[in-house]
Design a protein around this motif. Sequence first.
Motif, mmCIF file in Angstrom:
data_model
loop_
_atom_site.group_PDB
_atom_site.id
_atom_site.type_symbol
_atom_site.label_atom_id
_atom_site.label_comp_id
_atom_site.label_asym_id
_atom_site.label_seq_id
_atom_site.Cartn_x
_atom_site.Cartn_y
_atom_site.Cartn_z
ATOM 1 N N UNK A 97 35.315 40.444 32.376
ATOM 2 C CA UNK A 97 34.963 39.031 32.709
ATOM 3 C C UNK A 97 36.174 38.111 32.547
ATOM 4 N N UNK A 98 36.956 38.184 31.242
ATOM 5 C CA UNK A 98 38.048 37.233 31.122
ATOM 6 C C UNK A 98 38.841 37.443 32.189
ATOM 7 N N UNK A 99 39.240 38.809 32.526
ATOM 8 C CA UNK A 99 40.441 38.900 33.558
ATOM 9 C C UNK A 99 40.115 38.696 34.610
ATOM 10 N N UNK A 100 38.876 38.357 35.067
ATOM 11 C CA UNK A 100 38.331 37.818 36.535
ATOM 12 C C UNK A 100 38.857 36.369 36.753
ATOM 13 N N UNK A 101 39.282 35.723 35.844
ATOM 14 C CA UNK A 101 39.781 34.210 35.825
ATOM 15 C C UNK A 101 41.316 34.348 35.989
ATOM 16 N N UNK A 102 41.746 33.108 36.653
ATOM 17 C CA UNK A 102 43.154 32.930 36.722
ATOM 18 C C UNK A 102 43.640 31.597 36.198
ATOM 19 N N UNK A 103 44.319 31.779 35.045
ATOM 20 C CA UNK A 103 44.888 32.841 34.079
ATOM 21 C C UNK A 103 43.512 33.225 33.542
ATOM 22 N N UNK A 104 43.749 34.529 32.864
ATOM 23 C CA UNK A 104 42.677 35.235 32.364
ATOM 24 C C UNK A 104 42.249 34.329 31.011
ATOM 25 N N UNK A 105 41.204 34.343 30.736
ATOM 26 C CA UNK A 105 40.533 33.720 29.358
ATOM 27 C C UNK A 105 40.953 34.476 28.289
#
Length: 563
Positions: free
Chosen positions: A264-272
């Motif tokens: 889930x974190x890596x689905x954000x840009x930048x990763x959470x």
Amino acid sequence: MTIAQALTTDNLTKVEEPAPWWRQASVYQIYPRSFADANGDGLGDLPGITSRADYLGALGIDAVWMSPFYPSELADGGYDVADYRNVDPRLGTLGDFDLLIEALHTRGIRVVVDIVPNHSSDHHVWFQDALADGRGSASRERYIFREGSGPEGSEPPADWESAFGGPAWSRVADGQWYLHSFAEEQPDLNWSHPEVRADFLATLRFWSDRGVDGFRIDVAHMLTKDLTEPFPSKAMLDAMPQDGQHPLIDRDDVHEVYAEWRALFNSYDPPRTAVAEAWVARSRVPLYASPDSLGQAFNFDLLEADFDADQFRTVVRDNLELAAASGSSSTWVLSNHDVVRHATRYGLPHPDRLPDGRPSVKHGSEWVLSGGVSPEFQAADGERRARAATLFMLGLPGSSYLYQGEELGLHEVAEIPDSQRQDPTFFRSGGADSGRDGCRVPMPWAASGSSFGFGPGDAHLPQPEWFSRYSVEVEEGDPDSTLSLYRQALGLRRKLQTAETLEWIETGRNDVLRFRRPNGWEVVTNFGLTAFPLDGARPLLASSSVDGDSLPGSTTAWVMPGT
């Protein structure tokens, strides 16, 4: 030579700043209920934090980590969460949270929030449903309910103890018992239940979508449990190795949870980002700091060390090795919301000791004496060593975590009447452990007033008169104050911090440490009493006054080597 001049000399080799941002960030922890009170009810709140955004910007930090601000009955200072996707109405609204995020992001400050996944509050709607629905209900499966032992189930299922003292099991009206690893008001969640896992993913997405940059995971090592019956006794549990198969602590299967979180974190840009509070064996720390898991883990070793050169060097060496093993960066901590402030710890000649010989940073019995401070306590020595230790820490590769008020040189507050204490540790120990209230006393912003500028009225914990001379108002006007030192150090650190390595330099003294960072600057700390010659090195910044070419005792200096 000025700092600016020193930074433009040939002695400073340009090295690319590492990425991502969190690897060498300076992170400032805010305990929201004790930072700033905007509405005058005695509790700090989100608008209060927003009102101090300029102060945070001027401090020079990279991120703010906020301890829980969620709806809570405050059985454990907010770590008993009743609603994971809302703001305690005493602290503000979701709209206030959005304004705070905007104010901090505008000033280049990222935001990390606390997530408390091992347990909820007993006021959480899930637990209230579990009580109402009774034995065998689906709602009870989200927690850990069991039948009791002994005649008619009148005894707990096991003799386990909670971290705050007393039994780890409590009985409900229909006779069943539920597990709480901490306070009775903090029932443990059942992490083998798919609804629990799905709900926390929804919580992480909720805050990430609101602009949160990262998460601090409370007791990250305790979520998953093997509750196969019959239960082992406490003595059997204590004797079991914590090697990934322990029934309750640091189980290998917890990383299945964190693998889902990482996706889930890596689905954000930048990763959470995420950092684990994991009190585990040294060899197990890289599992939490792995890029496939949470990505970073707290290192509390420096916090547990005496002001001693050999201990500091061992801690740094060991934890840089751990960081290399995980591919993460190390974290450094000297104070937080759970421990005696380091300016006080370093002022004690004989700190309390745990059975393994480490100083007890969580207990104040040695220095609290009839509501005051032990006569052996030396405040000036503590402050001087604290400044030196902080400058040493800020010179290390990795991320540094600071706790609100340490930038003012605040000491632990001992003068809290029993009638005004709030920490459950104090009550569950019958007063034998003074608890954590002493490091949670609200910030002094002004030199006068009923709460020293914390808010329009009184503060929720009593502030001593000596807070006046440590107030932001007083220290901002003093170039030699601890606040001025922190501002200079954090600003200079941004310019100097480079690759995550250091090179130890032999000093010829057991009480002096010296190391060089990749672009040429050096950190020198004199833990002893006798001055140490700098041999022509030019100080960029020092924790105490440097007289000529000598570094006094209990002092750290950042220097450029002489030509």
